[in-house]
Scaffold this active site. Structure first.
Site, PDB file in Angstrom:
ATOM      1  N   GLU A   1       0.813  -1.227  -0.061  1.00  0.00           N
ATOM      2  CA  GLU A   1      -0.064   0.040  -0.225  1.00  0.00           C
ATOM      3  C   GLU A   1       0.931   0.957  -0.039  1.00  0.00           C
ATOM      4  O   GLU A   1       1.506   1.641   1.044  1.00  0.00           O
ATOM      5  CB  GLU A   1      -0.695   0.034   1.270  1.00  0.00           C
ATOM      6  CG  GLU A   1      -1.781   1.221   1.192  1.00  0.00           C
ATOM      7  CD  GLU A   1      -2.573   1.134   2.844  1.00  0.00           C
ATOM      8  OE1 GLU A   1      -3.042   0.092   3.177  1.00  0.00           O
ATOM      9  OE2 GLU A   1      -2.646   2.317   3.299  1.00  0.00           O
TER      10      GLU A   1
ATOM     11  N   ASP B   1      -4.298  10.306   9.475  1.00  0.00           N
ATOM     12  CA  ASP B   1      -2.963   9.769   9.728  1.00  0.00           C
ATOM     13  C   ASP B   1      -2.445  10.650  11.275  1.00  0.00           C
ATOM     14  O   ASP B   1      -2.649  11.593  11.481  1.00  0.00           O
ATOM     15  CB  ASP B   1      -1.998  10.104   8.856  1.00  0.00           C
ATOM     16  CG  ASP B   1      -2.032   9.343   7.714  1.00  0.00           C
ATOM     17  OD1 ASP B   1      -2.138   7.841   8.146  1.00  0.00           O
ATOM     18  OD2 ASP B   1      -2.170   9.728   6.510  1.00  0.00           O
TER      19      ASP B   1
END
Ligand SMILES: Cc1ncc(COP(=O)(O)O)c(C=O)c1O
Lengths: 407, 279
Positions: free
Chosen positions: B55, B66
């Site tokens: 990924e 994030d």
């Protein structure tokens, strides 16, 4: 056009879109909270008890409806009749108190007791901490590390009000990064926490909800102008950061096709220099902070840092309804440079004895431009979105009244 | 040399792992971190050490999903000048290394590139699909069309807060697999993988036959084994990125990446089914 205008009252559509703008570009984890908020907000807006409670709070606590002031000495200088909507006289010194009181009541209805907010210079952070104190909520304000240093007084204010200020050290360490961090907090604590977004941007329903809470500016002013002048104004002017005071001022006038709506964005050093915050005038369409709108981005879609002497306008995006008003042509958006804004700032101080927020000075500078075009018979309504107490340092340095050390 | 998209996406990878009775290991690394070539070297090491799917994350200026580790890596990548072209170059390199490449990307860079154009260029680079953390199916008309046209997989996310109705709607829009975020929160290695994950996976299973990947918080082989006990893929990000971030030099970073991937790869081969029932 007429068709578009009749639709204006109904926008956004049920999924939060203003034409191609708006929507929800957020992690799925937040969708349930946005749905809950949307439902709470829509029920509240339809609930007379809520409306009465909000009106009582605005009146007794914040001093709203705000005055409309016929600025005759300024009018003489600018060559058109200038009417000022005095949001600077509200409690906490800006239009922002309308939004935080509305959202605080919604928070209470949702049974949440913790609120978070993002802030640039600290204006919205102070307003959020104020509402949190009034309602007995826990309050955490995210603020770029850079800004906590530049705005130490506002950090102290938020703390006095019982808020916790969290400096954000990632990215550009300014408002947009504070908003990122607030969104991260919200994803993590969404069950207990309401995110009090400070402007008419972000994912649906924020642009609509914040507009509806700010909408009183235009509703009140429209009636006040009619009473004072006997007709509608020729133009309505407001500064545009994220766009809450401007959409609040414009919205009630959207069906009045003869009234020009003009938003003034921060032109910083001048749009040509690349150092500005003029998202509509000089940006492109993209996605930022949960919504599709105009923004400043590079060719890879990375957000570009904005620049303005006014912290409250120093944001690389703008609310989606302004993007839609721009595309339909119903409102116009123009940049005003730091220098133009500061000249207007000084003019208002000297002619009327009113020290405006530097944000609001952008609207005044824009009104000066419009006055030249429209002539002496024109009536121009200007939203004076806030007072300049918070800007005394910045302006003092700009005009050479304070040295770096003193400020 | 770019490889053409097979049009099969991740289907074969999941089918094979299923016959082997194990989970698929998906390892995440931002493109261009710390440089485009440095990032590619890390990814090659990850593939050699046993990652099944890579990924690649498209570094973005405002990564709201994030946590600190991936934020930091993205900042480093952006400061070093990674651009869309570097991201596509990284996708090509993954394909050359012999692993399927998916791209985890916030929506802003893709809209800016042009959704249809990006889908074509991404497929031409050998990528098999996109994971889109801030795009929900309701906003994805352009992407649904572009991915159908190019045969790319499209992976949307579900969360513990998703209603049954939203899980069904999201699963319907996915191809390849569906991403279950195990916690309410952002990326970052955690001591404990959330207890909410098995329950979420069970809810997703009732809605779809699609493989289910679980991410957010996995940091070692034992956790990977536990997750592989109930999910089809284990997605590891921050723990891998940290290997590179914390290393004194690239060689040390690569060594600790290989060690962690081996541990995780062993984990997904020993799915801990009993443990899950007990928990
Ligand atoms: C006095 C004042 N006016 C305007 C703004 C800009 O915000 P908005 O565009 O949402 O009205 C701010 C933001 O802090 C402000 O403090």
């Amino acid at each position: 056009m007429t068709e578009l205008l009749s639709v204006a009252g109904l926008l956004p559509d049920p999924t939060g879109h203003f034409g191609r703008f708006g929507g929800r570009f957020v992690p799925e984890a937040l969708i349930a909270a946005l749905d809950e908020l949307d439902s709470a907000y829509r029920h509240a807006m339809a609930d007379e008890a809520f409306q009465a409670e909000l009106a009582r709070l605005l009146r007794d606590y914040a001093g709203i409806p705000s005055l409309l002031y016929d600025a005759t000495r300024l009018s003489e200088q600018l060559g058109a009749r200038i009417l000022l909507k005095r949001e600077d006289l509200n409690h906490t010194g800006a239009h922002k108190v309308r939004n935080v009181l509305g959202q605080a009541l919604i928070t209470q209805r949702m049974g949440k007791r913790r609120v978070i907010a993002e802030t640039g210079a600290g204006q919205h952070g102070v307003a959020a901490a104020t509402a949190a104190a009034l309602f007995g909520f826990e309050c955490v304000v995210y603020m770029g590390e850079e800004d906590t240093r530049r705005q130490a007084l506002n950090v102290a204010r938020m703390q006095m009000l019982g808020g916790t200020v969290v400096p954000v050290g990632t990215g550009s360490r300014t408002l947009k990064d504070a908003m990122n961090e607030a969104l991260r907090d919200w994803v993590t604590n969404v069950e207990t926490t309401h995110y009090m977004i400070g402007t008419a941007a972000g994912p649906h329903p924020f642009p609509a909800m914040v507009r509806d809470f700010a909408r009183g500016i235009g509703v009140e002013a429209r009636a006040q102008v009619l009473e004072l002048v006997g007709r509608l104004p020729d133009a309505v002017c407001a500064c545009v950061g994220g766009g809450s005071n401007a959409i609040g001022a414009f919205h009630a006038f959207i069906p009045d096709e003869q009234v020009r709506l003009v938003g003034f964005e921060a032109g910083g050093d001048g749009v040509a220099t690349g150092r500005h915050a003029a998202s509509i005038s000089a940006g492109g369409v993209g996605v930022l902070h949960g919504t599709r709108s105009y923004l400043l981005q590079d060719e890879d879609g990375q957000t570009v840092e904005s620049h303005s002497i006014s912290a409250g306008l120093d944001y690389p995006g703008v609310g989606p309804e302004h993007a839609w008003l721009h595309d339909t042509g119903r409102a116009r958006y123009e940049p005003v440079t730091d220098a133009e804004a500061m000249a207007a700032f000084q003019l208002l101080c000297r002619t009327e004895g009113i020290i405006p927020a530097i944000e609001s000075a952008h609207a005044l500078a824009g009104a000066a431009r419009l006055a030249k075009q429209l002539g002496p018979d024109a009536v121009i309504l200007v939203t004076l979105s806030g007072r300049g107490d918070k800007d005394v340092e910045t302006a003092g340095r700009y005009f050479g009244l304070l040295t770096e050390a003193e400020a | 040399m770019s490889l053409p998209a097979t049009g099969l996406g991740l289907g074969p990878t999941f089918a094979k792992a299923r016959t082997q009775g194990r989970g698929v290991l998906i390892g995440c690394m931002p493109a261009g971190f710390p440089t485009v070539e440095g990032g590619i070297a890390s990814i090659r090491a990850m593939v050699e050490a046993g990652v099944d799917v890579v990924e690649v994350e498209f570094p973005y200026s405002d990564p709201v999903m994030d946590g600190p580790v991936i934020q930091r890596a993205s900042e480093i990548a952006l400061a070093a000048g990674v651009r869309s072209a570097g991201v596509l170059r990284t996708i090509e390199a993954v394909a050359e290394a012999g692993a399927p490449a998916v791209l985890m990307t916030y929506w802003a860079p893709i809209e800016r590139y042009g959704v249809a154009r990006f889908a074509r260029d991404f497929a031409a680079a050998g990528g098999v699909g996109l994971i889109t953390p801030d795009l929900i199916p309701e906003e994805a008309d352009d992407w649904l069309a572009a991915s159908d046209e190019t045969g790319l997989d499209r992976v949307f996310l579900v969360a513990p807060s998703s209603t049954e109705q939203r899980i069904a709607l999201t699963a319907d829009a996915c191809r390849g697999f569906i991403y279950a975020t195990s916690v309410m929160g952002v990326t970052g290695a955690r001591d404990k993988v959330s207890g909410a994950a098995p329950e979420l996976v069970a809810r997703v299973r009732r809605a779809t036959q699609l493989p289910i990947g679980v991410g957010l918080g996995v940091r070692d082989g034992a956790q990977a084994a536990a997750v592989a006990g109930y999910a089809d893929a284990v997605i590891v990000g921050s723990a891998l990125v940290r290997c590179v971030l914390d290393a004194p030099d690239p060689a040390a970073g690569e060594a600790s990446l290989r060690a962690l991937v081996s541990d995780l790869a062993a984990g997904v081969r020993a799915p801990a089914r009993a443990q899950v029932r007990a928990g």
